[in-house]
Design a protein around this motif. Structure first.
Motif, PDB file in Angstrom:
ATOM      1  N   GLY A   1       0.829  -1.216   0.000  1.00 49.70           N
ATOM      2  CA  GLY A   1       0.000   0.000   0.000  1.00 49.70           C
ATOM      3  C   GLY A   1       0.857   1.258   0.000  1.00 49.70           C
ATOM      4  N   GLY A   2       1.982   1.205   0.744  1.00 52.49           N
ATOM      5  CA  GLY A   2       2.890   2.359   0.778  1.00 52.49           C
ATOM      6  C   GLY A   2       3.484   2.629  -0.593  1.00 52.49           C
ATOM      7  N   MET A   3       3.878   1.563  -1.288  1.00 55.08           N
ATOM      8  CA  MET A   3       4.441   1.741  -2.644  1.00 55.08           C
ATOM      9  C   MET A   3       3.374   2.275  -3.584  1.00 55.08           C
ATOM     10  SD  MET A   3       7.037  -1.438  -3.305  1.00 55.08           S
ATOM     11  CE  MET A   3       5.881  -2.780  -3.068  1.00 55.08           C
ATOM     12  N   PHE A   4       2.145   1.758  -3.439  1.00 52.25           N
ATOM     13  CA  PHE A   4       1.048   2.220  -4.302  1.00 52.25           C
ATOM     14  C   PHE A   4       0.814   3.715  -4.086  1.00 52.25           C
ATOM     15  CE2 PHE A   4      -3.304   3.045  -5.495  1.00 52.25           C
ATOM     16  CZ  PHE A   4      -3.456   2.313  -6.666  1.00 52.25           C
ATOM     17  N   PHE A   5       0.748   4.124  -2.826  1.00 48.92           N
ATOM     18  CA  PHE A   5       0.510   5.539  -2.524  1.00 48.92           C
ATOM     19  C   PHE A   5       1.659   6.399  -3.079  1.00 48.92           C
ATOM     20  CE2 PHE A   5       1.266   9.242   0.147  1.00 48.92           C
ATOM     21  CZ  PHE A   5       0.085   9.919  -0.076  1.00 48.92           C
ATOM     22  N   ALA A   6       2.907   5.962  -2.821  1.00 47.81           N
ATOM     23  CA  ALA A   6       4.060   6.763  -3.255  1.00 47.81           C
ATOM     24  C   ALA A   6       4.061   6.917  -4.769  1.00 47.81           C
ATOM     25  CB  ALA A   6       5.362   6.102  -2.792  1.00 47.81           C
ATOM     26  N   HIS A   7       3.855   5.803  -5.485  1.00 48.14           N
ATOM     27  CA  HIS A   7       4.000   5.858  -6.945  1.00 48.14           C
ATOM     28  C   HIS A   7       2.759   6.396  -7.657  1.00 48.14           C
ATOM     29  CE1 HIS A   7       5.657   5.030 -10.815  1.00 48.14           C
ATOM     30  NE2 HIS A   7       4.557   4.379 -11.156  1.00 48.14           N
ATOM     31  N   VAL A   8       1.604   5.949  -7.222  1.00 47.00           N
ATOM     32  CA  VAL A   8       0.380   6.276  -7.967  1.00 47.00           C
ATOM     33  C   VAL A   8      -0.245   7.602  -7.519  1.00 47.00           C
ATOM     34  CG1 VAL A   8      -1.939   5.423  -8.583  1.00 47.00           C
ATOM     35  CG2 VAL A   8      -0.041   3.825  -8.376  1.00 47.00           C
ATOM     36  N   VAL A   9      -0.059   7.958  -6.239  1.00 45.75           N
ATOM     37  CA  VAL A   9      -0.721   9.166  -5.731  1.00 45.75           C
ATOM     38  C   VAL A   9       0.270  10.324  -5.522  1.00 45.75           C
ATOM     39  CG1 VAL A   9      -2.128  10.104  -3.861  1.00 45.75           C
ATOM     40  CG2 VAL A   9      -2.499   7.759  -4.618  1.00 45.75           C
ATOM     41  N   LEU A  10       1.321  10.075  -4.725  1.00 41.98           N
ATOM     42  CA  LEU A  10       2.215  11.185  -4.354  1.00 41.98           C
ATOM     43  C   LEU A  10       3.060  11.679  -5.536  1.00 41.98           C
ATOM     44  CD1 LEU A  10       3.150  13.009  -2.080  1.00 41.98           C
ATOM     45  CD2 LEU A  10       4.781  11.256  -1.374  1.00 41.98           C
ATOM     46  N   ARG A  11       3.676  10.729  -6.268  1.00 37.19           N
ATOM     47  CA  ARG A  11       4.593  11.117  -7.354  1.00 37.19           C
ATOM     48  C   ARG A  11       3.922  12.050  -8.374  1.00 37.19           C
ATOM     49  NH1 ARG A  11       5.946   9.488 -12.434  1.00 37.19           N
ATOM     50  NH2 ARG A  11       4.087   8.213 -12.352  1.00 37.19           N
ATOM     51  N   PRO A  12       2.759  11.676  -8.975  1.00 36.15           N
ATOM     52  CA  PRO A  12       2.149  12.613  -9.937  1.00 36.15           C
ATOM     53  C   PRO A  12       1.678  13.916  -9.292  1.00 36.15           C
ATOM     54  CG  PRO A  12       0.754  10.666  -9.633  1.00 36.15           C
ATOM     55  CD  PRO A  12       2.021  10.404  -8.896  1.00 36.15           C
ATOM     56  N   SER A  13       1.354  13.867  -8.003  1.00 29.06           N
ATOM     57  CA  SER A  13       0.859  15.083  -7.337  1.00 29.06           C
ATOM     58  C   SER A  13       1.956  16.130  -7.158  1.00 29.06           C
ATOM     59  CB  SER A  13       0.286  14.758  -5.955  1.00 29.06           C
ATOM     60  OG  SER A  13      -0.643  13.731  -6.045  1.00 29.06           O
ATOM     61  N   VAL A  14       3.228  15.691  -7.107  1.00 25.17           N
ATOM     62  CA  VAL A  14       4.310  16.660  -6.859  1.00 25.17           C
ATOM     63  C   VAL A  14       5.190  16.861  -8.099  1.00 25.17           C
ATOM     64  CG1 VAL A  14       4.351  16.162  -4.381  1.00 25.17           C
ATOM     65  CG2 VAL A  14       5.908  14.920  -5.901  1.00 25.17           C
ATOM     66  N   SER A  15       4.765  16.280  -9.244  1.00 25.36           N
ATOM     67  CA  SER A  15       5.641  16.321 -10.421  1.00 25.36           C
ATOM     68  C   SER A  15       5.863  17.747 -10.948  1.00 25.36           C
ATOM     69  CB  SER A  15       5.086  15.425 -11.532  1.00 25.36           C
ATOM     70  OG  SER A  15       3.821  15.910 -11.896  1.00 25.36           O
ATOM     71  N   ASP A  16       4.923  18.658 -10.695  1.00 27.51           N
ATOM     72  CA  ASP A  16       5.078  20.039 -11.180  1.00 27.51           C
ATOM     73  C   ASP A  16       5.878  20.914 -10.219  1.00 27.51           C
ATOM     74  OD1 ASP A  16       3.670  19.447 -13.390  1.00 27.51           O
ATOM     75  OD2 ASP A  16       1.748  20.224 -12.653  1.00 27.51           O
ATOM     76  N   MET A  17       6.208  20.354  -9.064  1.00 25.44           N
ATOM     77  CA  MET A  17       6.918  21.142  -8.044  1.00 25.44           C
ATOM     78  C   MET A  17       8.327  21.480  -8.505  1.00 25.44           C
ATOM     79  SD  MET A  17       6.874  19.656  -4.229  1.00 25.44           S
ATOM     80  CE  MET A  17       5.453  19.876  -3.259  1.00 25.44           C
ATOM     81  N   ASN A  18       8.856  22.566  -8.009  1.00 24.85           N
ATOM     82  CA  ASN A  18      10.245  22.917  -8.253  1.00 24.85           C
ATOM     83  C   ASN A  18      11.152  21.762  -7.787  1.00 24.85           C
ATOM     84  OD1 ASN A  18      12.491  23.617  -6.428  1.00 24.85           O
ATOM     85  ND2 ASN A  18      12.255  25.679  -7.239  1.00 24.85           N
ATOM     86  N   PRO A  19      12.138  21.319  -8.630  1.00 29.70           N
ATOM     87  CA  PRO A  19      12.916  20.108  -8.333  1.00 29.70           C
ATOM     88  C   PRO A  19      13.553  20.103  -6.938  1.00 29.70           C
ATOM     89  CG  PRO A  19      13.474  20.932 -10.513  1.00 29.70           C
ATOM     90  CD  PRO A  19      12.513  21.922  -9.913  1.00 29.70           C
TER      91      PRO A  19
ATOM     92  N   ARG B   1      10.847  19.366  -4.510  1.00 25.32           N
ATOM     93  CA  ARG B   1      10.340  18.002  -4.687  1.00 25.32           C
ATOM     94  C   ARG B   1      11.326  16.969  -4.116  1.00 25.32           C
ATOM     95  NH1 ARG B   1      10.181  17.503 -10.218  1.00 25.32           N
ATOM     96  NH2 ARG B   1      12.028  16.178 -10.210  1.00 25.32           N
ATOM     97  N   LEU B   2      12.619  17.170  -4.409  1.00 25.74           N
ATOM     98  CA  LEU B   2      13.614  16.216  -3.910  1.00 25.74           C
ATOM     99  C   LEU B   2      13.695  16.269  -2.387  1.00 25.74           C
ATOM    100  CD1 LEU B   2      16.325  16.831  -6.634  1.00 25.74           C
ATOM    101  CD2 LEU B   2      14.982  14.748  -6.319  1.00 25.74           C
ATOM    102  N   SER B   3      13.540  17.473  -1.845  1.00 24.50           N
ATOM    103  CA  SER B   3      13.579  17.610  -0.387  1.00 24.50           C
ATOM    104  C   SER B   3      12.375  16.878   0.234  1.00 24.50           C
ATOM    105  CB  SER B   3      13.595  19.102  -0.046  1.00 24.50           C
ATOM    106  OG  SER B   3      13.120  19.316   1.230  1.00 24.50           O
ATOM    107  N   LEU B   4      11.224  16.958  -0.456  1.00 22.78           N
ATOM    108  CA  LEU B   4      10.048  16.229   0.035  1.00 22.78           C
ATOM    109  C   LEU B   4      10.333  14.723   0.081  1.00 22.78           C
ATOM    110  CD1 LEU B   4       6.780  16.347   0.522  1.00 22.78           C
ATOM    111  CD2 LEU B   4       6.722  15.550  -1.818  1.00 22.78           C
ATOM    112  N   TRP B   5      10.896  14.183  -1.026  1.00 19.62           N
ATOM    113  CA  TRP B   5      11.206  12.740  -1.068  1.00 19.62           C
ATOM    114  C   TRP B   5      12.265  12.385  -0.037  1.00 19.62           C
ATOM    115  CZ3 TRP B   5       7.966   9.486  -2.888  1.00 19.62           C
ATOM    116  CH2 TRP B   5       7.150   9.823  -3.970  1.00 19.62           C
TER     117      TRP B   5
END
Ligand code: HEM
Length: 157
Positions: A21-39, A42-46
């Motif tokens: 479930g954690g991988m699903f959330f990270a890849h399917v939900v979080l990743r596309p939600s932050v893709s427009d963020m300043n790099p 975004r990297l600091s978030l990850w």
């Protein structure tokens, strides 16, 4: 009535839910939600998200192994050589997932942290891309394993 096997398999399932479930959330939900963020942001978030999630992955792996082999070594469904295909497949894919995770943790994740520590955004993005690829593979393997782990129980052999 002895509920030990039931409680142990229940824990086993919880560990699978947390990891997959954690991988699903990270890849399917979080990743596309932050893709427009300043790099940098975004990297600091990850950088904050990944260590917290990976700590739970280590706990989940420990629980999966202890509960999975715990029931098999005490004779559940005939034990390790009980001949249930879904349990054999689960062990093989589970081992592959664990090796992939350890490789990710020791390889690309280490590079990711070191790159961020020296403010090398390009190297951090490359390392994060490698982490993502391994997470996608493990997500697919984890979904499949969870499916056959649960569905296999109801298949007559
Ligand atoms: C690596 C070693 C593993 C061992 C030894 C193991 C062992 C077992 C056993 C003995 C069962 C009971 C099956 C039955 O009642 O027919 C089970 C069920 C299950 N396992 Fe695993 N497993 C392992 C890894 C995994 C992994 C990596 C996942 C998912 C990420 C997983 C997810 C599940 C699920 C969802 C069930 C079904 C529980 C249910 O609804 O009855 N297992 N496992």
């Amino acid at each position: 009535m002895d509920y030990t096997f039931a409680a142990t398999i229940g824990l086993h399932t919880l560990a699978a839910v947390i990891w997959v479930g954690g991988m699903f959330f990270a890849h399917v939900v979080l990743r596309p939600s932050v893709s427009d963020m300043n790099p940098t942001l975004r990297l600091s978030l990850w950088r904050h998200v990944l260590p917290r999630f990976f700590a739970w992955v280590f706990i989940s792996i420990g629980v999966l192994l202890v509960t999975g082999y715990g029931v098999l070594l005490t004779g559940y469904r005939g034990g390790i050589s009980g001949g249930y295909l879904h349990i054999d497949i689960m062990q093989i894919i589970g081992a592959i997932m664990i090796v992939l995770f350890l490789f990710l943790f020791l390889g690309p994740y280490g590079s990711f942290k070191r790159a961020l520590a020296r403010n090398d955004i390009t190297a951090a993005v490359t390392a994060q891309g490698r982490i993502r690829k391994i997470v996608v593979i493990n997500l697919i393997l984890g979904l499949f394993t969870t499916f056959i782990g649960a569905a296999g129980t109801f298949v007559g052999y």
